[in-house]
Design an enzyme around this catalytic site. Structure first.
Site, PDB file in Angstrom:
ATOM      1  N   HIS A 165      -7.262   0.544  -0.824  1.00  0.00           N
ATOM      2  CA  HIS A 165      -6.405  -0.426  -1.525  1.00  0.00           C
ATOM      3  C   HIS A 165      -7.224  -1.702  -1.523  1.00  0.00           C
ATOM      4  O   HIS A 165      -7.138  -2.513  -0.611  1.00  0.00           O
ATOM      5  CB  HIS A 165      -5.058  -0.602  -0.831  1.00  0.00           C
ATOM      6  N   THR A 186       0.830  -1.206   0.000  1.00  0.00           N
ATOM      7  CA  THR A 186       0.000   0.000   0.000  1.00  0.00           C
ATOM      8  C   THR A 186       0.864   1.255   0.000  1.00  0.00           C
ATOM      9  O   THR A 186       0.561   2.224  -0.689  1.00  0.00           O
ATOM     10  CB  THR A 186      -0.951  -0.004   1.218  1.00  0.00           C
ATOM     11  N   GLU A 207       0.894   9.586  -5.820  1.00  0.00           N
ATOM     12  CA  GLU A 207       1.544  10.893  -5.676  1.00  0.00           C
ATOM     13  C   GLU A 207       2.350  11.245  -6.915  1.00  0.00           C
ATOM     14  O   GLU A 207       2.306  12.378  -7.407  1.00  0.00           O
ATOM     15  CB  GLU A 207       2.461  10.904  -4.443  1.00  0.00           C
TER      16      GLU A 207
END
Length: 149
Positions: A76, A41, A49
Site C-alpha cells: 500500500h 489498507t 478481493e
C-alpha cells in the site's frame, strides 16, 4: 466451476467514500480515529478481493460455488483521499486444484497505490458454512473465573 483461462483479467473501479477511511475500519480504535482521512489498507485489500471475485463470477455456479481469500501479499504505497476513484486490476496467473492465484494492482488516478498477489480457494458454500458453524460460538473471555468476586 467451468474452466477458467489462465490470463483472465478483470478491472473494477470504486469511488472511495468517507466510510472507507482508516477511522472507519475499526471505529472502536482511538488510534485509528486520529489518523489522516485516507483509504484504509484493510478496505484496499477488500477492493482487491472484490475484483478477483468479480473476475471469477462468470465461471462459478453461484451461489453454490464461491471463492474465499486464503492469502494476500500486497503493498500500500500511496495514500488515497475520499472522493478519488480506485481502479483495481486482477490477472489470474495460476490454478492449482482449488487454488486460484492472481496478480493484482490498484491505481487512484494519480498514483499506483498497490501491487501484489492474492490467492483464493474454490468452495462449496453450503459445506463450507456447515464446517464454520460447527466451530460453535463461545462467550468472550473476561480473564476472571466465574467464582471470583
Amino acid at each position: 466451476m467451468r474452466e477458467v483461462p489462465i490470463g483472465l483479467e478483470h478491472e473494477f473501479t470504486f469511488e472511495i467514500p468517507h466510510t472507507k477511511i482508516v477511522a472507519a475500519l475499526y471505529p472502536e480504535s482511538p488510534e485509528f480515529a486520529t489518523m489522516p482521512p485516507v483509504l484504509a489498507t484493510g478496505f484496499l485489500v477488500g477492493l482487491l478481493e472484490w475484483t478477483c471475485v468479480r473476475a471469477l463470477m462468470p465461471y462459478l455456479d453461484w451461489p453454490r460455488e464461491q471463492t474465499v481469500g486464503t492469502h494476500i501479499a500486497v503493498s500500500h504505497q500511496a495514500a488515497t483521499p475520499p472522493g478519488l476513484s480506485v481502479t483495481c486490476h486482477a490477472r489470474l496467473s495460476d490454478i492449482d486444484g482449488r487454488r486460484l492465484s492472481f496478480e493484482v494492482t490498484a491505481h487512484d488516478g494519480q498514483d499506483l497505490i498497490s501491487t501484489g498477489t492474492h490467492e483464493r480457494a474454490l468452495i462449496d458454500a453450503a459445506r463450507f458454512t456447515r464446517r464454520v458453524l460447527s466451530k460453535g460460538v463461545r462467550a468472550p473471555s473476561t480473564g476472571t473465573s466465574p467464582n471470583s468476586a
